[in-house]
Design a protein around this motif. Structure first.
Motif, short mmCIF file in Angstrom:
data_model
loop_
_atom_site.label_atom_id
_atom_site.label_comp_id
_atom_site.label_asym_id
_atom_site.label_seq_id
_atom_site.Cartn_x
_atom_site.Cartn_y
_atom_site.Cartn_z
N TYR B 56 0.60 -0.64 0.31
CA TYR B 56 -0.08 -0.38 -0.23
C TYR B 56 1.09 0.88 0.26
O TYR B 56 0.86 2.14 1.21
N GLU B 57 1.55 1.69 -1.31
CA GLU B 57 2.45 1.99 -1.43
C GLU B 57 1.65 4.42 -1.40
O GLU B 57 0.21 3.76 -2.05
N PRO B 58 2.16 5.02 -0.55
CA PRO B 58 3.55 5.16 -0.32
C PRO B 58 3.32 3.87 1.46
O PRO B 58 5.21 4.79 1.29
N MET B 59 2.91 4.10 1.69
CA MET B 59 2.91 3.96 3.25
C MET B 59 3.91 2.67 3.33
O MET B 59 4.17 3.08 4.38
N ARG B 62 7.07 3.36 3.69
CA ARG B 62 7.30 4.55 4.26
C ARG B 62 7.55 3.68 5.80
O ARG B 62 8.77 4.29 6.82
N GLU B 63 6.74 2.56 6.26
CA GLU B 63 7.10 1.83 7.20
C GLU B 63 7.76 1.25 7.58
O GLU B 63 8.35 0.87 8.12
N ARG B 66 11.16 3.36 8.35
CA ARG B 66 10.79 3.48 9.84
C ARG B 66 11.14 2.35 10.39
O ARG B 66 11.74 2.70 12.15
N MET B 119 8.59 -6.52 11.26
CA MET B 119 7.46 -6.37 9.76
C MET B 119 6.08 -6.98 10.16
O MET B 119 4.67 -6.81 9.42
N HIS B 122 3.43 -5.32 11.79
CA HIS B 122 3.14 -3.92 11.69
C HIS B 122 2.94 -3.52 10.11
O HIS B 122 2.32 -1.92 9.84
N VAL B 123 4.13 -3.74 9.32
CA VAL B 123 4.01 -2.91 7.55
C VAL B 123 3.55 -3.30 7.06
O VAL B 123 2.88 -4.66 6.94
N PRO B 124 2.25 -2.54 6.15
CA PRO B 124 1.01 -3.00 4.93
C PRO B 124 2.37 -3.46 3.94
O PRO B 124 2.02 -2.94 2.73
N LEU B 125 1.31 -4.64 4.79
CA LEU B 125 2.32 -5.83 3.20
C LEU B 125 1.34 -7.06 3.23
O LEU B 125 1.85 -7.76 4.75
#
Lengths: 81, 157, 157, 81
Positions: B56-59, B62-63, B66, B119, B122-125
């Motif tokens: 879910y770019e650019p999130m 970015r995550e 971070r 990851m 928490h990371v949107p993947l």
């Protein structure tokens, strides 16, 4: 108001859609939104406990207020790697 | 200490050549750790053909960045390099690569473990199975067409 | 489960090409972890030119293999591949590479950590500093000429 | 009897030699050998506590007996990686 919520991965599969509309009272918080999703889209209910709401591509804390025009995404069941 | 951090998403399986060996000596690190996630041929006992990854770019980028910076600081490592696939990665393909450069093994290993654990939380993947007997279940196909991240729609050879 | 184990010693720094990617998909593993030890430019605040590694063959290879098999069984990983330098490895060169193939990240990371910790305690492998200001201290040179492992005497470019 | 002991790495540097002769009573154990090394080659004394003896390329337990003709190596101060 009506909020459009983007869905991904297994949650999109559960809902059979990559975006859903949810009806909520004006100025909803992410908590309000998750409650409305659970009621209006029961196929997602079990997955919402571990889900977070992103507002304009940032994780939103539960007390923040969603404005009209914000891009809302449900971030749950992630599985990178 | 400012750690060097790079993050990139790639359509389809990651190539072998992107392991960035040139950054090795310039950082003077004593330990270089490369973790690769390889798509397995089975999931829950059922034959897989591939996994379909969504971002879910650019999130997402970015995550990931971070998280890389957070882990670099916490563990005192010199470099964190992240590559992740979007779209279809066939069985045997590499979908994820994490390179950690550190002065010593202990912090490189701890940073690698921490990055991946967080990851996955928490990371949107996201990934969806593409079954070998795909007629019976086209979830992944219908879903990958629905993301707003255009890269996940690209077929990958 | 029989893990695949390979062990090799190499004169001088390890090459990039020996990362054995071809073994990746055949083992069906989900996690591939590569640890590389890179010679640092300093030790105890003093400038290094290189490290000189010594082995005691055939005991060194045998103990590395024994350790790899032991760790593979303990952690249930699919493959353990070990490469180690003997002789001189200049600063920035790779002197050690450990590749672990496993089904999941957790066991691959645990196996990597366990292997290295035990290697540093039990396996007949030694290193001596070659200082940048080497006139003042020729320990490593005098010593590398004295081993009965002929490979440690080869100059490496 | 006289036992020739191979040395490596930092211990060879400490002793200034890659092999040393040690005089011990006949049929010595590795423990006897380490004790004799400590006395006869004081430069190694501090490093022997963490050292093991290899007999014919195998780590020997402390009660085994060293025979004439065995290849003896001092394995200490290892530092692979």
């Amino acid at each position: 108001m009506t909020v459009r919520v983007l869905l991904f991965g297994p949650q999109a599969a559960l809902a059979g859609a990559s975006a859903l509309d949810v009806t909520v009272a004006d100025a909803p918080t992410p908590t309000d939104l998750l409650a409305a999703l659970s009621t209006q889209h029961p196929s997602l209910a079990d997955s919402l406990g571990a889900s977070r709401v992103a507002v304009n591509h940032e994780f939103a804390d539960s007390a923040s207020v969603i404005e009209p025009g914000d891009e809302i995404a449900l971030i749950g069941m992630v599985s990178g790697g | 200490m400012n750690a060097q951090v790079t993050v990139s998403l790639h359509s389809g399986p990651l190539s072998l050549s992107s392991q960035q060996p040139s950054q090795r000596s310039s950082l003077g690190g004593g330990a270089r750790l490369v973790f690769e996630g390889v798509v397995r041929g089975q999931e829950a006992g059922r034959e897989l053909r591939a996994l379909a990854y969504q971002a879910y770019e650019p999130m997402t980028t970015r995550e990931l960045r971070r998280l890389a910076e957070e882990v670099a600081i916490e563990h005192g490592v010199l470099g964190v390099h992240v590559e992740h696939s979007v779209g279809t990665v066939p069985v045997g393909g590499v979908s994820f690569r994490l390179i950690i450069l550190g002065k010593h093994r202990a912090e490189a290993i701890a940073a690698c473990d921490a990055f991946i654990a967080r990851m996955k939380q928490h990371v949107p993947l996201w990934k969806l199975p593409v079954w070998a007997d795909a007629d019976a279940d086209s979830d992944a196909d219908s879903d990958s067409a629905s993301t707003d991240d255009g890269r996940t729609d690209q077929p990958v050879g």
